[in-house]
Design a protein around this motif. Sequence first.
Motif, PDB file in Angstrom:
ATOM      1  N   ARG A  78      17.788 -37.766  23.125  1.00 48.59           N
ATOM      2  CA  ARG A  78      18.032 -37.838  21.682  1.00 48.59           C
ATOM      3  C   ARG A  78      16.717 -37.779  20.943  1.00 48.59           C
ATOM      4  NH1 ARG A  78      21.438 -42.589  19.457  1.00 48.59           N
ATOM      5  NH2 ARG A  78      23.286 -41.185  19.988  1.00 48.59           N
ATOM      6  N   PRO A  79      16.432 -36.583  20.012  1.00 46.86           N
ATOM      7  CA  PRO A  79      15.230 -36.731  19.401  1.00 46.86           C
ATOM      8  C   PRO A  79      15.009 -37.671  18.516  1.00 46.86           C
ATOM      9  CG  PRO A  79      16.805 -34.993  18.903  1.00 46.86           C
ATOM     10  CD  PRO A  79      17.496 -35.599  19.909  1.00 46.86           C
ATOM     11  N   PRO A  80      14.042 -38.045  18.394  1.00 44.98           N
ATOM     12  CA  PRO A  80      13.500 -39.181  17.231  1.00 44.98           C
ATOM     13  C   PRO A  80      13.995 -38.831  15.758  1.00 44.98           C
ATOM     14  CG  PRO A  80      11.698 -38.991  18.664  1.00 44.98           C
ATOM     15  CD  PRO A  80      12.515 -37.784  19.026  1.00 44.98           C
ATOM     16  N   TYR A  81      14.608 -39.670  15.065  1.00 48.53           N
ATOM     17  CA  TYR A  81      15.064 -39.187  13.651  1.00 48.53           C
ATOM     18  C   TYR A  81      16.213 -38.283  13.677  1.00 48.53           C
ATOM     19  CZ  TYR A  81      10.308 -41.149  13.269  1.00 48.53           C
ATOM     20  OH  TYR A  81       9.128 -41.849  13.477  1.00 48.53           O
ATOM     21  N   GLY A  82      16.606 -37.934  14.406  1.00 40.35           N
ATOM     22  CA  GLY A  82      17.715 -36.847  14.738  1.00 40.35           C
ATOM     23  C   GLY A  82      17.434 -35.444  14.508  1.00 40.35           C
ATOM     24  N   ASN A  83      15.749 -35.273  14.641  1.00 43.61           N
ATOM     25  CA  ASN A  83      15.056 -33.994  13.956  1.00 43.61           C
ATOM     26  C   ASN A  83      14.733 -33.019  15.326  1.00 43.61           C
ATOM     27  OD1 ASN A  83      13.829 -36.031  11.396  1.00 43.61           O
ATOM     28  ND2 ASN A  83      15.430 -34.262  11.197  1.00 43.61           N
ATOM     29  N   TYR A  84      15.133 -31.868  15.149  1.00 43.99           N
ATOM     30  CA  TYR A  84      14.570 -31.019  16.362  1.00 43.99           C
ATOM     31  C   TYR A  84      14.678 -29.493  15.787  1.00 43.99           C
ATOM     32  CZ  TYR A  84      19.811 -29.965  15.942  1.00 43.99           C
ATOM     33  OH  TYR A  84      20.815 -29.586  15.505  1.00 43.99           O
ATOM     34  N   ASN A  85      14.105 -28.930  16.828  1.00 43.78           N
ATOM     35  CA  ASN A  85      14.051 -27.216  16.457  1.00 43.78           C
ATOM     36  C   ASN A  85      14.538 -26.558  17.945  1.00 43.78           C
ATOM     37  OD1 ASN A  85      11.659 -27.441  17.590  1.00 43.78           O
ATOM     38  ND2 ASN A  85      10.354 -27.144  15.717  1.00 43.78           N
ATOM     39  N   GLN A  86      14.176 -25.051  17.769  1.00 43.22           N
ATOM     40  CA  GLN A  86      14.516 -24.555  19.031  1.00 43.22           C
ATOM     41  C   GLN A  86      13.534 -25.083  20.182  1.00 43.22           C
ATOM     42  OE1 GLN A  86      13.166 -20.543  20.139  1.00 43.22           O
ATOM     43  NE2 GLN A  86      15.022 -19.809  19.708  1.00 43.22           N
ATOM     44  N   ASP A  87      12.188 -25.086  19.693  1.00 37.64           N
ATOM     45  CA  ASP A  87      11.195 -25.483  20.644  1.00 37.64           C
ATOM     46  C   ASP A  87      11.710 -26.779  21.459  1.00 37.64           C
ATOM     47  OD1 ASP A  87       9.628 -23.323  20.462  1.00 37.64           O
ATOM     48  OD2 ASP A  87       8.057 -24.085  19.070  1.00 37.64           O
ATOM     49  N   THR A  88      12.336 -27.852  20.689  1.00 35.18           N
ATOM     50  CA  THR A  88      12.798 -28.910  21.207  1.00 35.18           C
ATOM     51  C   THR A  88      13.604 -28.798  22.334  1.00 35.18           C
ATOM     52  OG1 THR A  88      12.539 -30.080  18.765  1.00 35.18           O
ATOM     53  CG2 THR A  88      13.741 -31.464  20.579  1.00 35.18           C
ATOM     54  N   LEU A  89      14.889 -28.114  21.939  1.00 34.65           N
ATOM     55  CA  LEU A  89      16.003 -27.844  22.838  1.00 34.65           C
ATOM     56  C   LEU A  89      15.270 -27.031  24.104  1.00 34.65           C
ATOM     57  CD1 LEU A  89      18.974 -27.187  20.478  1.00 34.65           C
ATOM     58  CD2 LEU A  89      17.731 -29.293  21.506  1.00 34.65           C
ATOM     59  N   ARG A  90      14.545 -25.928  23.884  1.00 34.54           N
ATOM     60  CA  ARG A  90      13.753 -25.203  25.040  1.00 34.54           C
ATOM     61  C   ARG A  90      13.238 -26.191  26.019  1.00 34.54           C
ATOM     62  NH1 ARG A  90       9.968 -21.731  23.042  1.00 34.54           N
ATOM     63  NH2 ARG A  90       9.791 -21.099  24.971  1.00 34.54           N
ATOM     64  N   ALA A  91      12.304 -27.183  25.337  1.00 31.85           N
ATOM     65  CA  ALA A  91      11.491 -27.968  26.145  1.00 31.85           C
ATOM     66  C   ALA A  91      12.556 -29.174  26.735  1.00 31.85           C
ATOM     67  CB  ALA A  91      10.660 -28.726  25.168  1.00 31.85           C
ATOM     68  N   ALA A  92      13.476 -29.504  26.094  1.00 30.87           N
ATOM     69  CA  ALA A  92      14.341 -30.584  26.866  1.00 30.87           C
ATOM     70  C   ALA A  92      15.031 -29.735  27.960  1.00 30.87           C
ATOM     71  CB  ALA A  92      15.377 -30.968  25.765  1.00 30.87           C
ATOM     72  N   LYS A  93      15.549 -28.659  27.912  1.00 32.49           N
ATOM     73  CA  LYS A  93      16.302 -27.976  28.884  1.00 32.49           C
ATOM     74  C   LYS A  93      15.199 -27.743  30.133  1.00 32.49           C
ATOM     75  CE  LYS A  93      18.295 -23.581  30.082  1.00 32.49           C
ATOM     76  NZ  LYS A  93      18.773 -22.133  29.994  1.00 32.49           N
ATOM     77  N   SER A  94      13.944 -27.472  29.816  1.00 32.30           N
ATOM     78  CA  SER A  94      12.784 -27.381  30.766  1.00 32.30           C
ATOM     79  C   SER A  94      12.779 -28.407  32.074  1.00 32.30           C
ATOM     80  CB  SER A  94      11.739 -26.859  30.257  1.00 32.30           C
ATOM     81  OG  SER A  94      10.955 -27.915  29.722  1.00 32.30           O
ATOM     82  N   CYS A  95      13.225 -29.390  31.601  1.00 32.98           N
ATOM     83  CA  CYS A  95      12.893 -30.698  32.113  1.00 32.98           C
ATOM     84  C   CYS A  95      14.266 -31.371  32.609  1.00 32.98           C
ATOM     85  CB  CYS A  95      11.665 -31.650  31.909  1.00 32.98           C
ATOM     86  SG  CYS A  95      11.901 -32.079  30.068  1.00 32.98           S
ATOM     87  N   GLY A  96      15.121 -30.589  32.615  1.00 34.88           N
ATOM     88  CA  GLY A  96      16.714 -31.206  33.143  1.00 34.88           C
ATOM     89  C   GLY A  96      17.551 -31.715  32.296  1.00 34.88           C
ATOM     90  N   VAL A  97      17.352 -31.570  30.886  1.00 33.79           N
ATOM     91  CA  VAL A  97      18.299 -32.332  29.853  1.00 33.79           C
ATOM     92  C   VAL A  97      19.428 -31.261  29.668  1.00 33.79           C
ATOM     93  CG1 VAL A  97      18.688 -32.814  27.515  1.00 33.79           C
ATOM     94  CG2 VAL A  97      16.485 -33.529  28.417  1.00 33.79           C
ATOM     95  N   LYS A  98      20.649 -31.984  29.737  1.00 36.92           N
ATOM     96  CA  LYS A  98      21.839 -31.083  29.643  1.00 36.92           C
ATOM     97  C   LYS A  98      22.762 -31.423  28.323  1.00 36.92           C
ATOM     98  CE  LYS A  98      21.642 -29.976  33.819  1.00 36.92           C
ATOM     99  NZ  LYS A  98      21.083 -28.462  34.247  1.00 36.92           N
ATOM    100  N   ALA A  99      22.367 -32.464  27.732  1.00 34.53           N
ATOM    101  CA  ALA A  99      23.069 -32.688  26.419  1.00 34.53           C
ATOM    102  C   ALA A  99      22.202 -33.573  25.352  1.00 34.53           C
ATOM    103  CB  ALA A  99      24.420 -33.685  26.856  1.00 34.53           C
TER     104      ALA A  99
END
Length: 319
Positions: free
Chosen positions: A231-252
């Motif tokens: 879960r991103p802090p404050y509920g704020n994110y962009n494409q880089d956030t989701l790309r970074a999360a995916k790169s280290c195993g995040v699925k949801a």
Amino acid sequence: MQLVGKTEQNTHASGGRRRLGIALAALLVAALGTACGSSAPDGAAPHPKTAKEREKEKSKALGAPAGLPGSYALRVQQPRQALIAAARKWGLAGTPLLPPAPPKEKPEISPREGFEVEDQQSLQLPPVFTTVPTTQKVVFLTIDDGAEKDPEFLKMMEELRIPYTAFLSDYLVRDDYPYFRKMQDLGVTLNNHTLNHRYLPALSYEKQREEICGQQDTIEKQFGKRPTVFRPPYGNYNQDTLRAAKSCGVKAVPLWNSEAFVDHMEWREYDQDLHPGDIILTHFRGREDWKGTMPDMIRRVMKTVTDKGYAVAKLEDYL
């Protein structure tokens, strides 16, 4: 002292032998019946049930189908009377409702409309959502950051068997990892809320990756399991956030549809209400930040949830 005559002694002895013979015959018949088949003949007493069989019948009577996740099994195995007593002890307005069995097949989760990022589908990025698709009347309680470490909260949630999911930021957690290890031992999943709770869209891809993947590594090191939920802090994110999360195993990437405080609820939807599968956000907070304690917050949120006819289920059982 009254003496017993010889004839009377013989009579007693003869009767004793007859009773002994009858008892031995009965034991032999029972043994033969056991050897000949597992079901008792008509009119005969049923065979005693094993402890495993008794436990299975008890679980079935309490509404627990076989083969369910442990978090659900714990809830259904607790006698209703004990749950009523726990609710009374902790000052709840009503006894929490028991969630139905989670689905055998996990629902397919896609990004909430308007919450997608550019190239969401082509890059196969983790979905951002606020509600789990389900028709079951359940909601999911999630708690963020880790600032307040109230032992009474752990005790309350254990006795009430209310499932919840924690999203941890290391800068608030590192001074007391054992508190969260105990939480994990009680069945709570510990998920990723970054190392330092920074506003991610303002950071470069590499800095975001340090925050997200660094917390993945920390949680794995401290608690033995690498999260797949973030879960991103404050509920704020962009494409880089989701790309970074995916790169280290995040699925949801679950956000929330309502937020619980000590004295009120806040809502995302226009109808200001709960819906099946809604995710509820709250925080590890105490009197320094709220007009009450974490147990006070639980009393508030559970009154809202129970009054509206919902049960709290475990998020991971649906992901």
